[in-house]
Design an enzyme around this catalytic site. Structure first.
Site, mmCIF file in Angstrom:
data_model
loop_
_atom_site.group_PDB
_atom_site.id
_atom_site.type_symbol
_atom_site.label_atom_id
_atom_site.label_comp_id
_atom_site.label_asym_id
_atom_site.label_seq_id
_atom_site.Cartn_x
_atom_site.Cartn_y
_atom_site.Cartn_z
ATOM 1 N N ASP A 26 44.799 29.405 31.268
ATOM 2 C CA ASP A 26 46.115 28.795 31.536
ATOM 3 C C ASP A 26 46.163 27.266 31.522
ATOM 4 O O ASP A 26 46.852 26.650 32.336
ATOM 5 C CB ASP A 26 46.633 29.278 32.896
ATOM 6 C CG ASP A 26 46.902 30.769 32.927
ATOM 7 O OD1 ASP A 26 46.658 31.440 31.923
ATOM 8 O OD2 ASP A 26 47.344 31.258 33.992
ATOM 9 N N LYS A 134 49.809 36.543 29.122
ATOM 10 C CA LYS A 134 49.855 37.433 30.279
ATOM 11 C C LYS A 134 51.086 37.139 31.136
ATOM 12 O O LYS A 134 51.472 35.986 31.297
ATOM 13 C CB LYS A 134 48.578 37.280 31.110
ATOM 14 C CG LYS A 134 48.298 35.863 31.602
ATOM 15 C CD LYS A 134 46.887 35.761 32.163
ATOM 16 C CE LYS A 134 46.612 34.383 32.732
ATOM 17 N NZ LYS A 134 47.379 34.045 33.939
ATOM 18 N N CYS A 167 45.038 32.285 39.200
ATOM 19 C CA CYS A 167 44.780 32.989 37.938
ATOM 20 C C CYS A 167 43.293 33.080 37.597
ATOM 21 O O CYS A 167 42.827 34.098 37.077
ATOM 22 C CB CYS A 167 45.552 32.325 36.803
ATOM 23 S SG CYS A 167 47.342 32.475 37.003
#
Length: 225
Positions: A26, A134, A167
């Site tokens: 991310d 995601k 995450c």
């Protein structure tokens, strides 16, 4: 092997491009830019941006030595059909009142296709490096990430990116439950609050390495030479 805590990683010593990959979690504008989603939650991006130089070093080394590299992005469909009502409420429960799907300087926050959703230029993926989109925290949840790993025979992951406590940690935890051995690179991960970063690192090391092991960028680079 990589010198790591609480054990040298991986546990069986089988560190090779055939079994091991780098996954960068991310590293998007929404989490690393002043105009992105994280800033709209009321947090500084200094902690996430601090990880960029070490991630870049890892990326260059893993590419040079022929390891597989994966990138992930968190974001939702433009119609918000992947966004649960509680998550929308939670995302707006902030000083700004703005949350997922609302308009920001780089487009709608955490929405696929917007500039905020893009991976930062410093870590731009190569065409040969899969990007896993995601809708939640873990790279394994509602994605084809596990399939990608199985096809390549990857059973070990070196994990970096943001955020350490959310995450990154969710991916490490779920990877562990799926039989994937993970190494969290502690100085190539970042989050908004240092105390959360430190706690997340300690949780991986707890109970003999309950979720895997942790190491520094230097240790990883020496281990893959």
């Amino acid at each position: 092997k990589v010198s790591a805590l609480p054990y040298d990683w991986p546990h069986d010593g089988s560190l090779s491009p055939e079994t091991t990959a780098l996954v960068i979690i991310d590293m998007q504008n929404d989490f690393c830019a002043e105009e992105g989603y994280l800033a709209h939650l009321g947090y500084s991006v200094a902690g996430t941006r601090a990880a960029i130089p070490n991630i870049a070093r890892l990326l260059e080394a893993f590419r040079t030595h022929g390891y597989t590299v994966y990138h992930t992005r968190e974001g939702h469909r433009p119609d918000l059909s992947t966004l649960a009502p509680r998550e929308l409420f939670r995302s707006r429960n902030t000083p700004s009142g703005l949350g997922i799907g609302d308009a920001g300087p780089m487009g709608r926050l955490l929405i696929r296709g917007e500039r905020g959703h893009d991976i930062i230029p410093e870590l731009c993926p190569l065409p040969s490096e899969p990007i896993v989109d995601k809708p939640g925290r873990s790279a394994f949840a509602y994605t084809d990430f596990e399939l990608l790993l199985r096809v390549k025979g990857i059973r070990k992951l070196v994990v970096c990116g943001v955020t350490t406590d959310v995450c990154v940690h969710s991916t490490v935890r779920e990877g562990n439950d799926r039989g994937v051995e993970c190494l969290l690179v502690e100085d190539a991960t970042g989050t908004a609050l240092e105390e959360l970063h430190s706690a997340a690192v300690k949780m991986v090391q707890h109970s003999g390495g309950i979720f895997g092991a942790t190491a520094t960028t230097k240790d990883v680079l020496e281990g893959i030479q």
